[in-house]
Design an enzyme around this catalytic site. Structure first.
Site, short mmCIF file in Angstrom:
data_model
loop_
_atom_site.label_atom_id
_atom_site.label_comp_id
_atom_site.label_asym_id
_atom_site.label_seq_id
_atom_site.Cartn_x
_atom_site.Cartn_y
_atom_site.Cartn_z
NE ARG A 249 -7.91 11.38 6.11
CZ ARG A 249 -7.11 10.40 5.63
NH1 ARG A 249 -7.58 9.19 5.40
NH2 ARG A 249 -5.84 10.64 5.40
CG ASP B 93 -10.33 4.04 4.82
OD1 ASP B 93 -9.91 5.10 5.34
OD2 ASP B 93 -9.91 3.61 3.74
CE LYS C 290 -7.34 1.74 2.26
NZ LYS C 290 -7.54 3.09 2.70
CB SER D 159 -6.86 5.76 6.06
OG SER D 159 -7.12 5.46 4.72
CG HIS E 92 -2.14 0.85 1.02
ND1 HIS E 92 -3.33 0.34 0.55
CD2 HIS E 92 -2.33 2.17 1.19
CE1 HIS E 92 -4.22 1.31 0.46
NE2 HIS E 92 -3.63 2.45 0.84
N1 URA Z 1 -3.85 5.82 1.31
C1 URA Z 1 -4.90 5.47 2.09
O1 URA Z 1 -5.50 4.42 1.92
N2 URA Z 1 -5.28 6.33 3.05
C2 URA Z 1 -4.64 7.48 3.30
O2 URA Z 1 -5.03 8.18 4.20
C3 URA Z 1 -3.55 7.85 2.48
C4 URA Z 1 -3.16 6.99 1.48
#
Ligand code: URA
Length: 434
Positions: A168, A161, A187, A183, A82
Site C-alpha cells: 500500500r 499486514d 495487528k 491493518s 496506535h
Molecule cells: N497505521 C497502520 O498500522 N496501518 C495503517 O493502515 C495506517 C496506520
C-alpha cells in the site's frame, strides 16, 4: 477460486464473502497471490469501499494470518495505543516507556513509514543494531521481563499486514478506511491486548482529512475492538500541523528522547502525557487526572527514559545512544530554508511537509528502497509563529539525496502559508470517544 474473479467483483462494487476475503489474505500471505493482483485488489477496495461485515472479515483474516498472543502468555494488563498515522508522530517512542514505567504491559506491534507518514519501526531501526523482528517467544519474554517491546509485523505475527502495508505504501492505496482498519485492528487483535487507545489523526497531515472522516474510522475500529471484548478509547487529535518539530527517522527519535528527559516541544509532550494517561487509566490504575500525574512522574523520575534504554538494549541496540543522542549519525548535508516574507505562519499542508521529508530520503518510493535515517526536517517555525523575512523556517537534512534539497525546499515553501494575520489557535485533542 480465482483472484481475477475476486478483483473484478470488488472492482464492480459487489460485496466479497468472508470465505473470499480469507482466501485472498491467506493466498497473499503464503505467496500464491502475486503483488500485482493484491495491489489491484487494494485499489478496488480503495475505490469501492467495504461494508462492515467485509471490514470485520478482512480484519480477522489479517489477525489470523499469523500467530496470536493469548492472555496467559503475558503477565499483567496489556495496553497499547496506535496512531492512524501522521507527520512527526513519534508518540509511541514516548508513551510506550511511560505506560510501562507506570506498571502496564506494552506489547506493541508497529508499522514502517506509510505514504507521507513515518512509522515507528523505521524510526527505531535508525538505532544501529536494534531488531524489530523478534520471534514471538522473544517478544513475550521481553514484555514479561521489562514491561515493553515494540516490534514490526513479522513472519509470526500479522504477516499479511507486513506484506499489504509495504504494498500500500507504494501503490497509493493507504488512505482507505477498510484497509487502515484491518491493518491497525488486525495487528492489535493479534497482539492480544486487553485495552487499546486509538489516536485517530485528523487534518492535512493525516489520512483523515476531516474530523468527520476521523470519527467514522474511530467508530468502526472501536466497534471491532469491542466485539473482540477489548477495552477501547479513541482520541481524535489534530494533524493539520506536524507533531513537535522533527520529521524524519533519527531526528524524531532524538526529539522523543529529549521529551523523555523532560524537554521536547510542548505540543508533543502534552499529547504524550494525555495518551499515556488514557492507557494507564484503561488499565485501571486511576482516573484521568491521577494517571496524568503518574505519567508526568514517570518522566520527571527518569523511569520512562530508563525503560526506553532497557528496551533498546534488549532488542540489540546500543543503549548509550539514548543517554547521548549525539551518538546518532549526522546527515552529510543540511540547508536552512529562509522565510520569503514577514508575517505569521497561518497554516501549513502537513502532508506536503511529509512529502518534502520523503524527497530528502526519509521514506520509500518502492518496496525495495532503503531509507536515509538521517534525512528529514526540523521546524524552526510552526503554525501560529511570527516570522521575519529571511529568518529560518526549517532546516532540511539529507545524506543520500543532496540533489533533492531544492525540490524539498520548493515543496516545503509551497506548503507554508504566511499571512499578515495570526491564525486562530486549534486544540490538539479534538475529541475523546470512550
Ligand atoms: N497505521 C497502520 O498500522 N496501518 C495503517 O493502515 C495506517 C496506520
Amino acid at each position: 477460486m480465482r483472484m481475477y474473479d475476486l478483483i473484478k467483483k470488488k472492482r464492480d462494487g459487489e460485496v466479497l464473502s468472508e470465505e473470499e476475503i480469507r482466501w485472498f489474505i491467506e493466498g497473499y500471505t503464503d505467496g500464491r497471490i502475486p503483488d500485482y493482483q493484491a495491489a489491484a485488489m487494494c485499489m478496488a477496495i480503495y475505490f469501492r469501499g467495504m461494508d462492515n461485515a467485509e471490514i470485520s472479515a478482512l480484519t480477522l483474516a489479517v489477525k489470523d494470518s499469523g500467530e496470536t498472543l493469548d492472555f496467559s502468555e503475558i503477565e499483567g494488563i496489556r495496553v497499547d495505543k496506535h496512531s492512524t498515522g501522521g507527520v512527526g508522530d513519534k508518540t509511541s517512542l514516548v508513551i510506550g516507556p511511560i505506560a510501562a514505567a507506570c506498571g502496564v504491559k506494552v506489547a506493541k506491534i508497529s508499522g514502517r513509514g506509510l505514504g507521507h507518514t513515518g512509522g515507528t519501526v523505521d524510526k527505531l531501526e535508525s538505532i544501529k543494531g536494534l531488531r524489530t523482528d523478534l520471534y514471538k517467544s522473544e517478544f513475550i519474554d521481553q514484555v514479561n521481563r521489562i514491561g515493553l517491546a515494540i516490534i514490526g509485523q513479522s513472519a509470526d505475527i500479522a504477516p499479511a499486514d507486513k506484506k499489504l502495508y509495504a504494498l500500500r505504501d507504494v501503490t497509493a492505496t493507504v488512505d482507505s478506511l477498510p484497509l487502515i482498519t484491518s491493518s491497525i485492528m488486525g495487528k492489535k487483535l493479534a497482539a492480544g491486548d486487553d485495552c487499546i487507545v486509538l489516536d485517530v489523526k485528523c487534518g492535512s497531515g493525516s489520512f483523515n482529512k476531516t474530523v468527520e472522516d476521523g470519527e467514522r474510522l474511530a467508530a468502526v475500529m472501536v466497534d471491532i475492538g469491542k466485539r473482540a471484548e477489548k477495552k477501547m478509547l479513541a482520541v481524535l487529535s489534530d494533524m493539520d500541523k506536524p507533531l513537535g518539530r522533527a520529521i524524519g527517522n533519527s531526528l524524531e527519535v532524538i526529539e522523543a528522547i529529549e521529551t523523555l528527559k523532560g524537554g521536547g516541544p510542548e505540543d508533543f509532550r502534552e499529547l504524550c502525557i494525555d495518551l499515556a494517561a488514557y492507557m494507564i487509566e484503561l488499565a485501571g490504575k486511576g482516573d484521568t487526572e491521577e494517571c496524568r500525574a503518574m505519567a508526568r512522574e514517570a518522566i520527571s523520575s527518569g523511569k520512562a527514559l530508563a525503560l526506553l534504554e532497557d528496551m533498546v538494549e534488549a532488542q540489540g541496540g546500543d543503549p548509550r545512544w539514548i543517554r547521548h543522542p549525539s551518538l546518532f549519525p549526522k546527515s552529510l548535508y543540511s540547508y536552512e530554508v529562509p522565510s520569503p516574507a514577514d508575517g505569521w505562519i497561518y497554516r501549513v499542508d502537513a502532508e506536503q511537509y511529509g512529502m518534502a521529508s520523503l524527497a530528502l530520503g526519509a521514506g520509500r518510493n518502492t518496496k525495495e528502497e532503503s531509507i536515509d535515517y538521517t534525512a528529514g526536517i526540523v521546524l524552526a517555525k510552526k503554525t501560529g509563529d511570527r516570522v521575519a523575512k529571511g529568518e529560518t523556517l526549517a532546516t532540511l537534512y539529507t545524506t543520500e539525496k543532496q540533489g533533492n534539497i531544492g525540490q524539498a525546499e520548493k515543496i516545503f515553501l509551497t506548503a507554508t502559508d504566511i499571512r499578515t494575520e495570526a491564525p486562530e489557535e486549534q486544540p490538539l485533542i479534538i475529541k475523546v470517544i470512550r
